[in-house]
Write a protein that holds these residues in place. Structure first.
Motif, PDB file in Angstrom:
ATOM      1  N   LEU A   1      28.379  44.001 105.956  1.00 31.10           N
ATOM      2  CA  LEU A   1      28.171  45.322 105.391  1.00 31.10           C
ATOM      3  C   LEU A   1      29.451  45.751 104.682  1.00 31.10           C
ATOM      4  O   LEU A   1      30.520  45.828 105.296  1.00 31.10           O
ATOM      5  CB  LEU A   1      27.810  46.298 106.510  1.00 31.10           C
ATOM      6  CG  LEU A   1      27.496  47.720 106.143  1.00 31.10           C
ATOM      7  CD1 LEU A   1      26.262  47.785 105.233  1.00 31.10           C
ATOM      8  CD2 LEU A   1      27.262  48.541 107.393  1.00 31.10           C
ATOM      9  N   ALA A   2      29.369  46.010 103.384  1.00 36.46           N
ATOM     10  CA  ALA A   2      30.551  46.274 102.563  1.00 36.46           C
ATOM     11  C   ALA A   2      31.380  47.462 103.057  1.00 36.46           C
ATOM     12  O   ALA A   2      32.606  47.431 103.015  1.00 36.46           O
ATOM     13  CB  ALA A   2      30.142  46.489 101.109  1.00 36.46           C
ATOM     14  N   SER A   3      30.732  48.500 103.548  1.00 36.72           N
ATOM     15  CA  SER A   3      31.452  49.704 103.967  1.00 36.72           C
ATOM     16  C   SER A   3      32.040  49.604 105.370  1.00 36.72           C
ATOM     17  O   SER A   3      32.736  50.516 105.820  1.00 36.72           O
ATOM     18  CB  SER A   3      30.527  50.915 103.876  1.00 36.72           C
ATOM     19  OG  SER A   3      29.368  50.703 104.646  1.00 36.72           O
ATOM     20  N   LEU A   4      31.789  48.497 106.053  1.00 37.86           N
ATOM     21  CA  LEU A   4      32.256  48.359 107.433  1.00 37.86           C
ATOM     22  C   LEU A   4      33.774  48.251 107.519  1.00 37.86           C
ATOM     23  O   LEU A   4      34.406  48.897 108.358  1.00 37.86           O
ATOM     24  CB  LEU A   4      31.600  47.135 108.082  1.00 37.86           C
ATOM     25  CG  LEU A   4      31.899  46.921 109.559  1.00 37.86           C
ATOM     26  CD1 LEU A   4      31.316  48.045 110.398  1.00 37.86           C
ATOM     27  CD2 LEU A   4      31.329  45.584 110.013  1.00 37.86           C
ATOM     28  N   ARG A   5      34.379  47.476 106.644  1.00 36.30           N
ATOM     29  CA  ARG A   5      35.812  47.181 106.733  1.00 36.30           C
ATOM     30  C   ARG A   5      36.665  48.440 106.743  1.00 36.30           C
ATOM     31  O   ARG A   5      37.507  48.635 107.623  1.00 36.30           O
ATOM     32  CB  ARG A   5      36.243  46.267 105.594  1.00 36.30           C
ATOM     33  CG  ARG A   5      37.709  45.893 105.654  1.00 36.30           C
ATOM     34  CD  ARG A   5      38.074  44.873 104.574  1.00 36.30           C
ATOM     35  NE  ARG A   5      39.404  44.367 104.797  1.00 36.30           N
ATOM     36  CZ  ARG A   5      40.477  44.825 104.139  1.00 36.30           C
ATOM     37  NH1 ARG A   5      40.351  45.783 103.237  1.00 36.30           N
ATOM     38  NH2 ARG A   5      41.657  44.312 104.400  1.00 36.30           N
ATOM     39  N   GLY A   6      36.482  49.317 105.788  1.00 38.55           N
ATOM     40  CA  GLY A   6      37.289  50.536 105.717  1.00 38.55           C
ATOM     41  C   GLY A   6      37.102  51.411 106.936  1.00 38.55           C
ATOM     42  O   GLY A   6      38.053  52.024 107.438  1.00 38.55           O
ATOM     43  N   THR A   7      35.887  51.462 107.434  1.00 40.05           N
ATOM     44  CA  THR A   7      35.592  52.271 108.613  1.00 40.05           C
ATOM     45  C   THR A   7      36.273  51.682 109.841  1.00 40.05           C
ATOM     46  O   THR A   7      36.860  52.415 110.646  1.00 40.05           O
ATOM     47  CB  THR A   7      34.063  52.375 108.816  1.00 40.05           C
ATOM     48  OG1 THR A   7      33.475  52.864 107.606  1.00 40.05           O
ATOM     49  CG2 THR A   7      33.729  53.305 109.964  1.00 40.05           C
ATOM     50  N   VAL A   8      36.219  50.366 109.994  1.00 42.44           N
ATOM     51  CA  VAL A   8      36.895  49.697 111.118  1.00 42.44           C
ATOM     52  C   VAL A   8      38.394  49.986 111.055  1.00 42.44           C
ATOM     53  O   VAL A   8      39.017  50.312 112.078  1.00 42.44           O
ATOM     54  CB  VAL A   8      36.619  48.175 111.104  1.00 42.44           C
ATOM     55  CG1 VAL A   8      37.538  47.438 112.072  1.00 42.44           C
ATOM     56  CG2 VAL A   8      35.162  47.899 111.434  1.00 42.44           C
ATOM     57  N   ILE A   9      38.976  49.899 109.876  1.00 47.01           N
ATOM     58  CA  ILE A   9      40.420  50.137 109.723  1.00 47.01           C
ATOM     59  C   ILE A   9      40.769  51.575 110.100  1.00 47.01           C
ATOM     60  O   ILE A   9      41.755  51.819 110.809  1.00 47.01           O
ATOM     61  CB  ILE A   9      40.874  49.781 108.296  1.00 47.01           C
ATOM     62  CG1 ILE A   9      40.802  48.262 108.111  1.00 47.01           C
ATOM     63  CG2 ILE A   9      42.278  50.299 108.020  1.00 47.01           C
ATOM     64  CD1 ILE A   9      40.979  47.791 106.676  1.00 47.01           C
ATOM     65  N   VAL A  10      39.968  52.556 109.665  1.00 44.71           N
ATOM     66  CA  VAL A  10      40.204  53.961 110.026  1.00 44.71           C
ATOM     67  C   VAL A  10      40.183  54.125 111.544  1.00 44.71           C
ATOM     68  O   VAL A  10      41.061  54.771 112.129  1.00 44.71           O
ATOM     69  CB  VAL A  10      39.159  54.891 109.362  1.00 44.71           C
ATOM     70  CG1 VAL A  10      39.191  56.283 109.966  1.00 44.71           C
ATOM     71  CG2 VAL A  10      39.376  54.958 107.860  1.00 44.71           C
ATOM     72  N   LEU A  11      39.182  53.537 112.196  1.00 43.22           N
ATOM     73  CA  LEU A  11      39.061  53.662 113.653  1.00 43.22           C
ATOM     74  C   LEU A  11      40.205  52.955 114.372  1.00 43.22           C
ATOM     75  O   LEU A  11      40.754  53.479 115.347  1.00 43.22           O
ATOM     76  CB  LEU A  11      37.706  53.120 114.112  1.00 43.22           C
ATOM     77  CG  LEU A  11      36.493  53.965 113.692  1.00 43.22           C
ATOM     78  CD1 LEU A  11      35.201  53.198 113.919  1.00 43.22           C
ATOM     79  CD2 LEU A  11      36.474  55.298 114.426  1.00 43.22           C
ATOM     80  N   GLN A  12      40.593  51.780 113.909  1.00 43.32           N
ATOM     81  CA  GLN A  12      41.697  51.072 114.550  1.00 43.32           C
ATOM     82  C   GLN A  12      43.016  51.813 114.339  1.00 43.32           C
ATOM     83  O   GLN A  12      43.857  51.857 115.233  1.00 43.32           O
ATOM     84  CB  GLN A  12      41.767  49.627 114.065  1.00 43.32           C
ATOM     85  CG  GLN A  12      40.616  48.818 114.627  1.00 43.32           C
ATOM     86  CD  GLN A  12      40.620  47.368 114.190  1.00 43.32           C
ATOM     87  OE1 GLN A  12      41.167  47.015 113.155  1.00 43.32           O
ATOM     88  NE2 GLN A  12      39.979  46.524 114.986  1.00 43.32           N
TER      89      GLN A  12
END
Length: 116
Positions: free
Chosen positions: A61-72
């Protein structure tokens, strides 16, 4: 079992060999996708696996990476990231992963940023 754990338990999970088959990529590329946060997984059910909801149309899912980075960046572990994405989020009205799959990444990231 918490609601977060229940949500992740109800989700289909893909092991590394299944990811190789599903994505049509060699194992080295799958590991790179994990290292670069295009995917995130867990060993909570034994073998390392990734929630199948993180794959859309045979691709991460293309939008997953940025969201994972924000959460981490907010201090979440991989397991906590997965739990947050899969559990219903009151301010979004559905699990964040569902909103991401619907193309609502700005809304999801805005909520994720408030968790820092």
């Amino acid at each position: 079992m918490t609601d977060d754990t229940a949500a992740s338990a109800a989700t289909d999970w893909l092991t590394l060999p299944e990811l190789v088959e599903t994505l049509g990529e060699p194992l080295g590329r799958i590991r790179r996708l994990l290292d670069e946060k295009h995917l995130v997984g867990s060993r909570r059910q034994g073998a390392f696996a990734v929630p199948s909801l993180f794959i859309l149309d045979g691709r991460p899912l293309a939008s997953l990476r940025g969201t994972v980075i924000v959460l981490q960046d907010a201090g979440f572990s991989d397991d906590e990231v997965i739990d947050w994405l899969l559990a219903p989020e009151e301010s979004i009205g559905r699990p964040p992963i569902d909103a991401l799959r619907e193309g609502r990444k700005s809304e999801v990231r805005r909520v994720a940023q408030t968790l820092a």
